[in-house]
Design a protein around this motif. Structure first.
Motif, short mmCIF file in Angstrom:
data_model
loop_
_atom_site.label_atom_id
_atom_site.label_comp_id
_atom_site.label_asym_id
_atom_site.label_seq_id
_atom_site.Cartn_x
_atom_site.Cartn_y
_atom_site.Cartn_z
N LYS A 3 0.85 -1.19 0.00
CA LYS A 3 0.00 0.00 0.00
C LYS A 3 0.88 1.23 0.00
CE LYS A 3 -3.94 -1.72 2.51
NZ LYS A 3 -5.24 -1.33 2.08
N MET A 380 -15.04 0.94 -2.60
CA MET A 380 -14.14 1.36 -1.51
C MET A 380 -12.73 1.00 -1.95
SD MET A 380 -16.04 2.06 1.39
CE MET A 380 -15.21 1.39 2.82
N LEU A 381 -11.82 1.98 -1.88
CA LEU A 381 -10.46 1.68 -2.35
C LEU A 381 -9.49 1.41 -1.21
CD1 LEU A 381 -10.08 4.13 -5.36
CD2 LEU A 381 -10.82 1.76 -5.35
N ASP A 382 -9.93 1.51 0.02
CA ASP A 382 -9.07 1.15 1.16
C ASP A 382 -9.94 0.93 2.38
OD1 ASP A 382 -9.65 3.69 2.31
OD2 ASP A 382 -8.13 4.58 1.03
N ASP A 383 -9.28 0.57 3.50
CA ASP A 383 -10.08 0.25 4.69
C ASP A 383 -10.18 1.41 5.67
OD1 ASP A 383 -7.53 0.19 5.52
OD2 ASP A 383 -7.50 -1.91 6.13
N ILE A 384 -9.86 2.63 5.23
CA ILE A 384 -10.04 3.76 6.14
C ILE A 384 -11.14 4.70 5.61
CG2 ILE A 384 -7.75 3.73 7.20
CD1 ILE A 384 -6.97 5.95 5.17
N SER A 385 -11.73 4.35 4.49
CA SER A 385 -12.75 5.22 3.90
C SER A 385 -14.15 4.75 4.30
CB SER A 385 -12.61 5.22 2.38
OG SER A 385 -11.32 5.65 2.04
N ILE A 386 -15.13 5.55 3.94
CA ILE A 386 -16.51 5.21 4.33
C ILE A 386 -17.42 5.41 3.12
CG2 ILE A 386 -18.47 5.91 5.80
CD1 ILE A 386 -16.46 6.77 7.91
N GLY A 409 -18.67 -2.53 -2.38
CA GLY A 409 -17.60 -3.53 -2.37
C GLY A 409 -16.27 -2.94 -2.78
N LYS A 410 -15.28 -3.82 -2.86
CA LYS A 410 -13.95 -3.36 -3.28
C LYS A 410 -13.65 -3.93 -4.66
CE LYS A 410 -10.97 -7.01 -1.63
NZ LYS A 410 -9.63 -7.24 -1.17
N GLY A 466 -3.93 0.21 -3.04
CA GLY A 466 -3.17 -1.03 -3.02
C GLY A 466 -3.68 -1.94 -1.95
#
Lengths: 466, 352
Positions: A3, A380-386, A409-410, A466
């Motif tokens: 990432k 969603m492109l990462d796990d910190i977004s909403i 989804g991602k 990433g």
């Protein structure tokens, strides 16, 4: 997978700041005296001055929204609501002062005008500095001018339509707009006239700690058609700027209007804009929206299908990056039989950005045989977004076909793997997938804007996922 | 009379959409109630412990504070059901509200201990004008598997308030079937706290509304555990001037990687005065998840009706068949034939 993150996106041309040079800048704040002074500065007719003061009263009575993003940082006492640039309204770019002209040159507006537009309006801070339209449209009776000129030269039409579609009591920021509006475009397309090449208005806010409150009023008369494009941008400052524009669209019987917007405000902007269209019998309004900028956006264009057989389509994409909270969506009210609405909304969130799709579909008692189909997809492109989807579906008669579907989804690892096995790098594969995701929207945009959108996606994604 | 604002959504939207809560006027809430005696427990077994020693009630959501407080203070039926092992026999708890027992304020807790399995039916029935306010808590510990079937057959002059909460730990599974046919205003709140890894919650609901009945359904599912799942399926039909508000929220909390959430809601409108309002929300703070929802509404397809009627059925019978067919997938998940037949009978009666 590895990432990498980038802190801030290089917004290149959009972030070029001019010196804050103005002819007149109102004191910060929102008082009766300031409104009266602005009205005087703008040489408003009496009815408009009174309208502004009443709207201010309504503003003071209404509450802030109890839902959506937190806008508590907005303090009207920190904002100058009127900034008149050092330029009169011109109809030749040669007459526009150099620094302002250079800004619009950088944004490619005069170039686009030559290549692919039938008319252009350009607003800088609170006033329109350039307006022009092709001769043949003038001959056909098309009116395309700034709102101030319309108030003075077409008072009967303006009085009949101004803030009737969006009444000042709709919500607090519409009331604010009614009190402080300045600039914007007025378009009238006479019966049966088809405007084949788009008209475009571009809104640029340069002055820090200020607001832009342009009013766009478009009437497409019976059997006429128009494609109107709206673009907006601003350089980034440390303190908040406010945009509370208002768009009122009247689509008459058998008329067609396509309203395209590329919103690329700076990331200190609160974009609390209101757009609404009233559509008569067999008329059609299509909205195409790309929302990339702003710190906070609350924008829900609305179609009111009053005429039998009227139609609307909404195609929109939001892209929220670091520090952005884009609460966008669409509202449609079906009031007549045989009406139809189609919604295709997409959003992409990354680097801690938040996208919300918020909507209303209301099919009223009289709207027999109406159809509505809504599709929204969030990536969603990462796990910190909403990414949130908040749709309200209000069906009030049985003779309807209504469907709504949403997906979150991602990017699928399998798809990336497939593309990488065909020789693409991981980042190129992801950018290709995101462009593919956005394609149904970008194909609806005018070519220049589609290219711009793809560039924005490349820019926003560079090294960011990433 | 006070206006009650109940069943608030976890996230607000515009007030003009009339969906953030349900406003009820003229609701008579009893302040003093007698002990409720008309409850029958069938298939009681020594493998299930049933007593009334409940811990102090705490709910995250609930229909509304006033109703949760009422249960805390004056519940007239308390049941704590503890399941320690795998139980094949189904347990039936029937509440019948009658002249003597016209107010039911029940507080039920089901605790499924590790590796346990059970099916519990809760049936609420009345023919008179009555009042029901209930709380049901389900705690599914590791590897447990619990089926709960809730059947509301209250009279259409009875107000029904039901607050359900469940907590699902690692590898546990809770299946709800909710049959919501009765009540004047029938307000249901269900909060599902899916904490465990590979935990699963299935919520299958069928509702029918007639006359001026109001159904307000608010399901909130928080997915917290990895590889956890939630499926919400809601099928309903409304005739006359009945109204339904469905609010369904699937919230993917950060960390619930590889979780899935699906929500499907379909409302058949059988009258031009019936109204369907829906807010199917997906909230997502986790990237590596799959979330889908779909919501649709409309009348029964004319082609479908024509086909069935061409086989000799009258319009009403054809409509009943189609409604039953749409409900069938959910009804078939109920294993008990007596309950299943009773539900089919009620569908026939309501749609007559």
């Amino acid at each position: 997978m590895k990432k990498t993150n980038i802190d801030e996106i290089n917004r290149n041309i959009y972030d070029i700041k001019n010196k804050d040079i103005y002819d007149y800048k109102s004191k910060k704040g929102l008082t009766k005296e300031i409104i009266e002074e602005i009205s005087k500065q703008k040489s408003d007719p009496d009815w408009m001055r009174e309208f502004r003061l009443k709207a201010l009263e309504t503003y003071n009575k209404l509450e802030l929204p109890t839902w959506g993003p937190d806008i508590s940082e907005l303090n009207m006492n920190d904002i100058s609501i009127y900034v008149r640039p050092k330029s009169k309204l011109n109809n030749s770019w040669e007459d526009v002062p150099d620094d302002i002209k250079k800004t619009f040159d950088n944004l490619g507006i005069p170039e686009a005008e030559k290549k692919s537009l039938a008319g252009v309006g350009a607003q800088y801070d609170s006033e329109v500095v350039y307006h022009s339209m092709k001769e043949d449209l003038i001959k056909q009776g098309v009116i395309y001018t700034d709102m101030e000129t319309a108030v003075k030269e077409y008072p009967d039409i303006v009085k009949k339509y101004f803030m009737k579609c969006v009444p000042v009591y709709d919500h607090k920021f519409v009331a604010l707009h009614g009190a402080v509006w300045s600039g914007g475009s007025f378009v009238y397309v006479p019966k049966g006239v088809k405007v084949d090449i788009p008209l475009q208005s571009y809104f640029r806010l340069n002055s820090p700690e200020s607001g832009q409150f342009e009013h766009t009023l478009i009437i497409v008369d019976e059997g006429a058609s128009l494609h109107f494009i709206e673009g907006c941008s601003a350089p980034k400052y440390n303190k908040v700027n406010l945009h509370a524009g208002c768009v009122e669209l009247y689509v008459k019987e058998n008329a067609y209007l396509r309203y395209s917007t590329i919103e690329n405000w700076s990331k200190n902007m609160l974009n609390l804009n209101t757009k609404k269209a009233i559509v008569e019998k067999n008329g059609q309004i299509d909205w195409v929206t790309g929302s990339f900028g702003s710190k906070i956006s609350m924008l829900y264009p609305m179609s009111i299908l009053n005429g039998e057989g009227s139609k609307t389509e909404f195609t929109g994409i939001s892209f929220a990056g670091k520090g952005q909270n884009l609460d966008n969506g669409f509202k449609v009210v079906h009031n007549a039989p045989n009406t139809s609405s189609v919604v295709n909304a997409k959003s992409i969130s990354k680097n801690g950005g938040k996208c919300t799709y918020r909507s209303l579909v209301r099919i009223n008692e009289d709207a027999k045989n109406s159809k509505s189909s809504v599709s929204c997809e969030s990536l969603m492109l990462d796990d910190i977004s909403i990414s949130d989807t908040i749709p309200t579906n209000d069906i009030r008669n049985d003779e309807v076909e209504f469907s709504h579907e949403a997906k979150i989804g991602k990017i699928s690892d399998k798809t990336i793997f497939y593309l990488m096995s065909r020789g693409l790098s991981e980042e190129d594969a992801k950018a290709m997938i995101v462009r593919g995701f956005a394609y149904p929207i970008s194909k609806e945009l005018p070519v220049e804007y589609a290219v711009e959108m793809n560039n924005l996606i490349n820019l926003e994604l560079e090294g960011a996922i990433g | 009379m006070e206006i009650l604002k109940l069943n608030e959504t976890p996230v607000r939207t515009s007030r003009n959409f009339n969906i953030n809560n349900i406003k009820l006027e003229n609701v008579k809430i009893p302040e003093v109630v007698k002990n409720f005696t008309n409850v029958k427990i069938k298939n009681e077994t020594d493998k299930i412990k049933i007593d009334s020693n409940l811990d102090e009630l705490f709910l995250n959501y609930g229909v509304g504070n006033i109703f949760v407080e009422q249960v805390k203070k004056i519940a007239n039926k308390k049941l704590k059901i503890t399941i320690d092992t795998k139980i094949k026999k189904e347990v039936f708890i029937d509440f019948t509200l009658d002249e003597e027992n016209n107010n039911l304020i029940d507080n039920i807790e089901i605790i499924a201990n590790e590796n346990s399995k059970a099916t519990i039916y809760l049936k609420y029935e009345s023919k008179i004008s009555a009042f029901h306010n209930g709380v049901l808590k389900v705690i599914a510990k590791e590897n447990s598997n619990i089926d709960v079937v809730i059947v509301n057959l209250l009279s259409s002059s009875t107000n029904n308030f039901l607050s359900v909460e469940n907590e699902i730990l690692d590898n546990a599974k809770v299946n709800f079937v909710i049959v919501d046919f009765g009540g004047n205003a029938s307000i249901t709140n269900l909060y599902s706290n899916i904490i465990g890894n590979e935990a699963e919650n299935n919520i299958n609901t069928i509702y029918l509304g007639k006359d001026n009945q109001l159904k307000d359904i608010n399901y909130i599912c928080d997915l917290k555990g990895k590889k956890s799942n939630v499926n919400i399926e809601v099928q309903g039909a409304l005739k006359d001037s009945a109204k339904k508000h469905f609010k369904g929220t699937i919230d993917f909390k950060r960390g619930c990687k590889k979780s899935k959430g699906n929500e499907n809601e379909f409302c058949m409108l059988l009258s031009d005065k019936a109204k369907s309002l829906a807010l199917p929300m997906l909230l997502c703070s986790e990237e590596d998840v799959e979330g889908n929802h779909s919501s649709s509404a409309g009348k029964i397809g004319e082609k479908q009706l024509f086909y069935i009627m061409s086989r000799g059925f009258e319009l009403k019978e054809a409509m009943k068949l189609i409604v039953r067919a749409n409900f069938n997938n959910i009804i078939e998940t109920i294993k008990n034939d007596e309950i299943k037949n009773r539900i089919l009978y009620e569908i026939d009666t309501i749609l007559d």
